[in-house]
Each structure stands twice: as structure tokens, then as C-alpha cells.
Design an enzyme around this catalytic site. Sequence first.
Site, short mmCIF file in Angstrom:
data_model
loop_
_atom_site.label_atom_id
_atom_site.label_comp_id
_atom_site.label_asym_id
_atom_site.label_seq_id
_atom_site.Cartn_x
_atom_site.Cartn_y
_atom_site.Cartn_z
N LYS A 1 38.94 22.96 -6.33
CA LYS A 1 37.77 23.94 -6.71
C LYS A 1 37.36 24.87 -5.89
CE LYS A 1 35.92 18.49 -6.75
NZ LYS A 1 35.08 17.57 -6.12
N TYR B 1 29.80 17.42 -14.65
CA TYR B 1 29.27 15.71 -14.40
C TYR B 1 27.88 15.65 -14.87
CZ TYR B 1 32.50 17.18 -10.84
OH TYR B 1 33.74 17.83 -10.40
N ASN C 1 35.13 18.81 -1.20
CA ASN C 1 36.56 18.54 -1.42
C ASN C 1 37.34 18.69 -1.70
OD1 ASN C 1 35.56 17.41 -3.92
ND2 ASN C 1 34.76 14.72 -3.26
N HIS D 1 39.63 17.89 -7.45
CA HIS D 1 38.98 16.70 -8.17
C HIS D 1 39.90 16.38 -9.26
CE1 HIS D 1 36.60 14.80 -12.21
NE2 HIS D 1 37.76 15.14 -12.81
N GLU E 1 38.34 14.97 -20.10
CA GLU E 1 38.38 16.45 -19.23
C GLU E 1 39.63 17.29 -19.67
OE1 GLU E 1 36.52 13.56 -15.85
OE2 GLU E 1 37.94 14.45 -15.32
P1 GDP Z 1 35.30 11.73 -7.08
O1 GDP Z 1 35.89 10.63 -7.99
O2 GDP Z 1 36.05 11.36 -6.02
O3 GDP Z 1 35.48 13.24 -7.14
O4 GDP Z 1 33.76 11.43 -6.66
P2 GDP Z 1 32.47 11.21 -7.21
O5 GDP Z 1 32.92 11.12 -8.36
O6 GDP Z 1 31.99 9.96 -6.60
O7 GDP Z 1 31.39 12.48 -7.21
C1 GDP Z 1 32.32 13.38 -7.52
C2 GDP Z 1 31.46 14.88 -6.23
O8 GDP Z 1 30.80 14.74 -6.83
C3 GDP Z 1 32.59 14.04 -5.36
O9 GDP Z 1 34.06 14.79 -5.79
C4 GDP Z 1 32.37 15.41 -4.79
O10 GDP Z 1 32.29 16.94 -4.86
C5 GDP Z 1 30.74 15.03 -4.56
N1 GDP Z 1 29.91 14.52 -4.05
C6 GDP Z 1 29.70 13.40 -4.17
N2 GDP Z 1 29.34 12.70 -3.58
C7 GDP Z 1 28.69 13.71 -2.96
C8 GDP Z 1 27.44 13.38 -1.47
O11 GDP Z 1 26.97 12.92 -0.90
N3 GDP Z 1 26.85 14.81 -1.72
C9 GDP Z 1 27.23 15.75 -2.09
N4 GDP Z 1 27.37 17.33 -1.69
N5 GDP Z 1 28.54 16.26 -2.91
C10 GDP Z 1 28.59 14.55 -3.10
#
Ligand code: GDP
Length: 138
Positions: A10, A50, A113, A116, A127
Site C-alpha cells: 500500500k 473496495y 496497514n 493487502h 483482484e
Molecule cells: P483486511 O482484510 O485485513 O485488509 O481488512 P478489511 O477487509 O476489514 O478492511 C480493508 C481495509 O480497510 C484494511 O486493510 C484497512 O486498510 C482499511 N480499514 C479497515 N478498518 C479500518 C478502520 O477502522 N479505519 C480505517 N481508516 N481503515 C480501515
Amino acid sequence: MANTTLMMIKPDAVENGHIGNILEKVTNAGFQIKALKLTQLSKNDAERFYEVHRERPFYGELVAFMSRGPIVAAVLEKDNAVSDFRTLIGATNPEEAAEGTIRKLYATSIGENAVHGSDSDENANIEAAFHFAGRERF
Ligand code: GDP
């Protein structure tokens, strides 16, 4: 396709100079790189990638973050790729990620973070096709 996953390094990790360190951890963990490029998502690209998170409160922030600078996209191959890659990257929130995981080492926050990883074989397929033409995959 059960042996394939899609990784993105990222914008935060690219900005912080972690491309090489992350690719080294990925290959040391036994993943083969089957496609690889430095690219940048437009706002529209990030919205489409997303789409499933559209109703989440952080969607706007996520789209702005993911389109603010270059990313590295890669197709990775290994037995059990989706699950093993998610273990390698660690929990979404780096504060909760296990020691030695990529997010524990390189992520800054739950939003920014570092990496991905696809969450299912079906999404890995979708994807990979989002980022790569057939002739870019080996
Ligand atoms: P992943 O599968 O671990 O990537 O997590 P998710 O599918 O739940 O979320 C997708 C992405 O959205 C995450 O990797 C983060 O970059 C972002 N994200 C998830 N939760 C949060 C949050 O509470 N705040 C913000 N700003 N970004 C979030």
C-alpha cells in the site's frame, strides 16, 4: 486458482521505503511471484476495488489513502496461498498483529496497514484480473 493470491504493497509502505523488505519476506515465506508492477490507483479504481466496503464509515478515508501514491501489485503462488498470506501479513490492526508479521513490522495504523491480501480464492481471481492483463502473468 486455489494456490493464488493478490498482494498490494500500500502507499504508506511504498512511501516509507519498504518495498524491498516486504518482497523479501514474501519470497522467503515460499511465495512465487507470478506477476508484479508498480502502479497507482485512481480514485475511481480504489472505489471499485473496495466496493464491498462502500457502506463502512472508513470507505472515503480508505479510497483517498489507496489512491494517494504508488502501490506495488503482485500475484503470488503457493499451496494454500490466500490463508498462508493472511497469516504472513497479520491482523488488520498492526497493534493486534502477531510478532514478525508484515503489518507488525511495517504498518502504521489500522487504515495505513502496509499490505493487502485477498480474503478468498474467488476474490483472488477477481483482484488479479483487476490489476493484470493475461500477458503480464506468468
Ligand atoms: P483486511 O482484510 O485485513 O485488509 O481488512 P478489511 O477487509 O476489514 O478492511 C480493508 C481495509 O480497510 C484494511 O486493510 C484497512 O486498510 C482499511 N480499514 C479497515 N478498518 C479500518 C478502520 O477502522 N479505519 C480505517 N481508516 N481503515 C480501515
